[in-house]
Design a protein around this motif. Structure first.
Motif, short mmCIF file in Angstrom:
data_model
loop_
_atom_site.label_atom_id
_atom_site.label_comp_id
_atom_site.label_asym_id
_atom_site.label_seq_id
_atom_site.Cartn_x
_atom_site.Cartn_y
_atom_site.Cartn_z
N ALA A 1 24.92 -5.13 21.34
CA ALA A 1 24.40 -4.05 22.19
C ALA A 1 23.10 -4.48 22.86
O ALA A 1 22.88 -4.21 24.04
CB ALA A 1 24.19 -2.78 21.37
N LEU A 2 22.24 -5.16 22.13
CA LEU A 2 20.98 -5.64 22.72
C LEU A 2 21.23 -6.68 23.80
O LEU A 2 20.60 -6.64 24.86
CB LEU A 2 20.07 -6.21 21.63
N ILE A 3 22.15 -7.60 23.54
CA ILE A 3 22.46 -8.63 24.53
C ILE A 3 23.04 -8.01 25.79
O ILE A 3 22.73 -8.45 26.91
CB ILE A 3 23.42 -9.69 23.92
N ALA A 4 23.85 -6.97 25.65
CA ALA A 4 24.46 -6.32 26.80
C ALA A 4 23.46 -5.47 27.58
O ALA A 4 23.72 -5.13 28.74
CB ALA A 4 25.62 -5.45 26.34
N SER A 5 22.33 -5.16 26.97
CA SER A 5 21.34 -4.32 27.64
C SER A 5 20.46 -5.15 28.56
O SER A 5 20.57 -6.37 28.64
CB SER A 5 20.48 -3.60 26.59
N SER A 6 19.55 -4.48 29.23
CA SER A 6 18.61 -5.17 30.12
C SER A 6 17.38 -5.67 29.36
O SER A 6 16.51 -6.31 29.95
CB SER A 6 18.19 -4.23 31.25
N VAL A 7 17.31 -5.40 28.07
CA VAL A 7 16.18 -5.82 27.25
C VAL A 7 16.32 -7.32 26.93
O VAL A 7 17.40 -7.77 26.51
CB VAL A 7 16.12 -5.02 25.93
N ARG A 8 15.26 -8.07 27.17
CA ARG A 8 15.29 -9.49 26.82
C ARG A 8 15.29 -9.60 25.30
O ARG A 8 14.37 -9.11 24.63
CB ARG A 8 14.08 -10.21 27.40
N THR A 9 16.31 -10.24 24.76
CA THR A 9 16.52 -10.27 23.32
C THR A 9 16.53 -11.69 22.79
O THR A 9 17.16 -12.58 23.36
CB THR A 9 17.87 -9.60 22.98
N PHE B 1 8.00 -15.63 19.19
CA PHE B 1 7.08 -14.56 19.60
C PHE B 1 5.95 -15.08 20.48
O PHE B 1 5.42 -14.35 21.30
CB PHE B 1 6.47 -13.87 18.37
N THR B 2 5.58 -16.33 20.30
CA THR B 2 4.39 -16.84 20.98
C THR B 2 4.69 -17.79 22.15
O THR B 2 3.78 -18.12 22.90
CB THR B 2 3.45 -17.55 19.99
N ASP B 3 5.92 -18.23 22.28
CA ASP B 3 6.27 -19.16 23.36
C ASP B 3 7.33 -18.52 24.24
O ASP B 3 8.52 -18.52 23.89
CB ASP B 3 6.77 -20.48 22.77
N PRO B 4 6.95 -18.00 25.38
CA PRO B 4 7.94 -17.31 26.23
C PRO B 4 9.05 -18.22 26.74
O PRO B 4 10.11 -17.73 27.13
CB PRO B 4 7.10 -16.76 27.39
N THR B 5 8.85 -19.54 26.70
CA THR B 5 9.90 -20.44 27.19
C THR B 5 11.08 -20.53 26.24
O THR B 5 12.15 -20.98 26.64
CB THR B 5 9.35 -21.86 27.44
N VAL B 6 10.89 -20.13 24.98
CA VAL B 6 12.01 -20.21 24.02
C VAL B 6 12.59 -18.84 23.70
O VAL B 6 13.59 -18.73 22.99
CB VAL B 6 11.61 -20.95 22.71
N ALA B 7 11.98 -17.78 24.20
CA ALA B 7 12.48 -16.43 23.92
C ALA B 7 13.68 -16.12 24.80
O ALA B 7 13.93 -16.77 25.81
CB ALA B 7 11.36 -15.42 24.18
N GLY B 8 14.45 -15.12 24.36
CA GLY B 8 15.52 -14.60 25.18
C GLY B 8 16.90 -15.12 24.89
O GLY B 8 17.81 -14.93 25.71
#
Length: 165
Positions: A4-12, A62-69
């Motif tokens: 559900a989170l992956i299908a949403s617009s929330v970056r997960t 949490f601290t490196d935006p390049t690996v999030a999502g």
């Protein structure tokens, strides 16, 4: 929930750890009392991961935006059988740890007061499916943290006191 989170617009970002090394703490009561460890599948493999590696991987995302999502599968650095884990614990605490091979039904009965029957069946099925078969290991902890995942030997040293009488 993850779907559900992956299908949403929330970056997960999902962390999917394999077998927690701390699952071995379930053996501590038997070890402290001198009873053998009862296992239906002593040659079942898992990928024990140290809790500190999970925490450090979480910090990285949490601290490196390049690996999030995106999702990450986390494992320890080695596929070990239950018997191998107990051998490592034995060397760490300096005394033999006997293993008693039990039937699936006997182990399920032992778990009954702590684990619902359906979950116990799933767990026993998982152990049986990995009996004699190494599990896949990832390098994700190293990719996220910059250092190799801790071994089960390291985890055993860190928790040796939990297994001593």
């Amino acid at each position: 929930m993850e779907k559900a989170l992956i299908a949403s617009s929330v970056r997960t970002t999902s962390l999917r750890p394999g077998s927690f090394a701390s699952n071995a703490l379930a053996w501590s009561r038997s070890l402290r009392s001198g009873r053998p460890i009862s296992l239906p599948f002593p040659d079942s493999h898992s990928d024990p991961i140290h809790e500190a590696d999970i925490a450090e991987a979480a910090l990285a995302v949490f601290t490196d935006p390049t690996v999030a999502g995106r999702p990450y599968t986390l494992t320890g650095p080695e596929s070990l059988t239950f018997a191998e884990q107990l051998d490592i614990l034995s060397r760490t605490i300096g005394r033999p740890i006997p293993i008693e091979r039990v039937s699936r039904e006997d182990r399920k009965a032992e778990m009954a007061e702590h684990i619902p029957a359906a979950f116990a069946d799933s767990l026993l099925d998982w152990w049986k499916s990995n009996d004699g078969s190494p599990v896949e290991i990832t390098q994700t902890v190293q990719e996220l943290t910059g250092r190799r995942a801790r071994t089960f030997t390291t985890w055993a040293r860190d928790h040796a006191g939990d297994f001593r009488a």
